[in-house]
Scaffold this motif. Structure first.
Motif, mmCIF file in Angstrom:
data_model
loop_
_atom_site.group_PDB
_atom_site.id
_atom_site.type_symbol
_atom_site.label_atom_id
_atom_site.label_comp_id
_atom_site.label_asym_id
_atom_site.label_seq_id
_atom_site.Cartn_x
_atom_site.Cartn_y
_atom_site.Cartn_z
ATOM 1 N N LYS A 12 0.832 -1.208 0.000
ATOM 2 C CA LYS A 12 0.000 0.000 0.000
ATOM 3 C C LYS A 12 0.864 1.254 0.000
ATOM 4 O O LYS A 12 0.574 2.218 -0.710
ATOM 5 N N ALA A 13 1.914 1.242 0.808
ATOM 6 C CA ALA A 13 2.797 2.412 0.876
ATOM 7 C C ALA A 13 3.473 2.651 -0.467
ATOM 8 O O ALA A 13 3.580 3.790 -0.925
ATOM 9 N N LEU A 14 3.918 1.592 -1.117
ATOM 10 C CA LEU A 14 4.586 1.737 -2.413
ATOM 11 C C LEU A 14 3.593 1.987 -3.552
ATOM 12 O O LEU A 14 3.986 2.416 -4.636
ATOM 13 N N GLY A 15 2.311 1.729 -3.298
ATOM 14 C CA GLY A 15 1.295 1.815 -4.345
ATOM 15 C C GLY A 15 0.860 3.222 -4.713
ATOM 16 O O GLY A 15 0.126 3.397 -5.675
ATOM 17 N N ARG A 19 4.693 8.339 -3.451
ATOM 18 C CA ARG A 19 5.581 7.569 -2.581
ATOM 19 C C ARG A 19 6.532 6.701 -3.410
ATOM 20 O O ARG A 19 7.707 6.556 -3.057
ATOM 21 N N TYR A 20 6.043 6.165 -4.511
ATOM 22 C CA TYR A 20 6.931 5.396 -5.396
ATOM 23 C C TYR A 20 8.019 6.310 -5.961
ATOM 24 O O TYR A 20 9.190 5.940 -6.021
ATOM 25 N N LYS A 21 7.637 7.524 -6.321
ATOM 26 C CA LYS A 21 8.603 8.498 -6.844
ATOM 27 C C LYS A 21 9.645 8.835 -5.779
ATOM 28 O O LYS A 21 10.833 8.966 -6.083
ATOM 29 N N ILE A 22 9.220 8.979 -4.532
ATOM 30 C CA ILE A 22 10.146 9.266 -3.435
ATOM 31 C C ILE A 22 11.156 8.133 -3.298
ATOM 32 O O ILE A 22 12.363 8.368 -3.189
ATOM 33 N N VAL A 23 10.672 6.889 -3.320
ATOM 34 C CA VAL A 23 11.572 5.737 -3.184
ATOM 35 C C VAL A 23 12.556 5.694 -4.351
ATOM 36 O O VAL A 23 13.753 5.480 -4.155
ATOM 37 N N LYS A 24 12.079 5.935 -5.559
ATOM 38 C CA LYS A 24 12.985 5.946 -6.721
ATOM 39 C C LYS A 24 14.021 7.071 -6.601
ATOM 40 O O LYS A 24 15.174 6.894 -6.965
ATOM 41 N N PHE A 25 13.618 8.214 -6.066
ATOM 42 C CA PHE A 25 14.529 9.346 -5.878
ATOM 43 C C PHE A 25 15.631 9.000 -4.880
ATOM 44 O O PHE A 25 16.770 9.428 -5.029
ATOM 45 N N LEU A 26 15.297 8.188 -3.890
ATOM 46 C CA LEU A 26 16.268 7.808 -2.851
ATOM 47 C C LEU A 26 17.041 6.543 -3.206
ATOM 48 O O LEU A 26 17.888 6.106 -2.424
ATOM 49 N N LEU A 47 4.328 16.282 1.569
ATOM 50 C CA LEU A 47 5.526 15.453 1.497
ATOM 51 C C LEU A 47 5.779 14.769 2.836
ATOM 52 O O LEU A 47 6.087 13.571 2.880
ATOM 53 N N SER A 48 5.611 15.500 3.917
ATOM 54 C CA SER A 48 5.823 14.931 5.247
ATOM 55 C C SER A 48 4.882 13.762 5.515
ATOM 56 O O SER A 48 5.286 12.753 6.103
ATOM 57 N N GLN A 49 3.636 13.872 5.075
ATOM 58 C CA GLN A 49 2.678 12.768 5.246
ATOM 59 C C GLN A 49 3.139 11.532 4.488
ATOM 60 O O GLN A 49 3.073 10.416 5.008
ATOM 61 N N HIS A 50 3.597 11.711 3.255
ATOM 62 C CA HIS A 50 4.065 10.581 2.453
ATOM 63 C C HIS A 50 5.303 9.939 3.084
ATOM 64 O O HIS A 50 5.420 8.714 3.135
ATOM 65 N N LEU A 51 6.217 10.763 3.567
ATOM 66 C CA LEU A 51 7.418 10.232 4.219
ATOM 67 C C LEU A 51 7.055 9.459 5.485
ATOM 68 O O LEU A 51 7.627 8.404 5.760
ATOM 69 N N ARG A 52 6.096 9.945 6.239
ATOM 70 C CA ARG A 52 5.656 9.256 7.458
ATOM 71 C C ARG A 52 5.084 7.880 7.123
ATOM 72 O O ARG A 52 5.412 6.883 7.773
ATOM 73 N N ILE A 53 4.272 7.800 6.088
ATOM 74 C CA ILE A 53 3.687 6.517 5.674
ATOM 75 C C ILE A 53 4.787 5.539 5.267
ATOM 76 O O ILE A 53 4.760 4.365 5.641
ATOM 77 N N LEU A 54 5.773 6.018 4.512
ATOM 78 C CA LEU A 54 6.884 5.159 4.082
ATOM 79 C C LEU A 54 7.719 4.697 5.277
ATOM 80 O O LEU A 54 8.165 3.552 5.323
ATOM 81 N N LYS A 55 7.924 5.572 6.243
ATOM 82 C CA LYS A 55 8.674 5.194 7.456
ATOM 83 C C LYS A 55 7.894 4.181 8.285
ATOM 84 O O LYS A 55 8.461 3.201 8.769
ATOM 85 N N GLU A 56 6.591 4.406 8.450
ATOM 86 C CA GLU A 56 5.767 3.482 9.234
ATOM 87 C C GLU A 56 5.706 2.098 8.610
ATOM 88 O O GLU A 56 5.551 1.105 9.313
ATOM 89 N N LYS A 79 14.861 -2.267 -2.278
ATOM 90 C CA LYS A 79 15.380 -2.058 -3.642
ATOM 91 C C LYS A 79 15.070 -3.270 -4.521
ATOM 92 O O LYS A 79 14.765 -3.116 -5.703
ATOM 93 N N ASN A 80 15.136 -4.461 -3.959
ATOM 94 C CA ASN A 80 14.817 -5.677 -4.724
ATOM 95 C C ASN A 80 13.358 -5.680 -5.167
ATOM 96 O O ASN A 80 13.048 -6.116 -6.285
ATOM 97 N N ILE A 81 12.460 -5.200 -4.297
ATOM 98 C CA ILE A 81 11.045 -5.109 -4.670
ATOM 99 C C ILE A 81 10.886 -4.157 -5.849
ATOM 100 O O ILE A 81 10.220 -4.470 -6.841
ATOM 101 N N VAL A 82 11.508 -2.987 -5.752
ATOM 102 C CA VAL A 82 11.419 -1.979 -6.814
ATOM 103 C C VAL A 82 12.015 -2.537 -8.104
ATOM 104 O O VAL A 82 11.425 -2.397 -9.188
ATOM 105 N N ASP A 83 13.164 -3.194 -8.011
ATOM 106 C CA ASP A 83 13.793 -3.791 -9.197
ATOM 107 C C ASP A 83 12.884 -4.837 -9.837
ATOM 108 O O ASP A 83 12.749 -4.885 -11.060
ATOM 109 N N SER A 84 12.263 -5.673 -9.009
ATOM 110 C CA SER A 84 11.379 -6.715 -9.525
ATOM 111 C C SER A 84 10.184 -6.114 -10.255
ATOM 112 O O SER A 84 9.800 -6.587 -11.326
#
Length: 97
Positions: A12-15, A19-26, A47-56, A79-84
């Motif tokens: 859900k967080a990656l969906g 949030r997916y863009k944030i993960v790709k940026f990092l 942005l803070s809300q999205h970061l909180r969800i990704l951290k949680e 990273k393996n999930i994103v790569d897959s």
């Protein structure tokens, strides 16, 4: 929380596109929240809300460096999930032609 519930929380967080863009940026390493704010075109509060969800969800971790907060992907497993997913999408588009 069960294993299945944690898995669903991660998906859900990656969906969410932001949030997916944030993960790709990092993906290449930690970055200051100020750099995220430049790249992600939303308000600081959003942005803070999205970061909180990704951290949680355990996807990101953060640390204070001086006055700034730096975020990073919490582990190679993420990273393996994103790569897959990226590989699946490439094969999906190649197969649909």
């Amino acid at each position: 929380m069960s294993k299945e519930e944690i898995s669903v929380k991660i998906f859900k967080a990656l969906g969410h596109p932001i949030r997916y863009k944030i993960v790709k940026f990092l993906y290449d390493g930690p970055k200051c929240v100020c750099k995220l704010n430049e790249d992600i075109e939303f308000s600081q509060a959003n942005l803070s809300q999205h970061l909180r969800i990704l951290k949680e969800a355990g996807i990101l971790s953060s640390e204070k460096v001086g006055m700034n907060t730096h975020y990073r992907i919490s582990g190679e497993e993420i990273k393996n999930i994103v790569d897959s997913v990226d590989k699946f999408v490439m094969s999906y588009f190649n197969d649909s032609k």
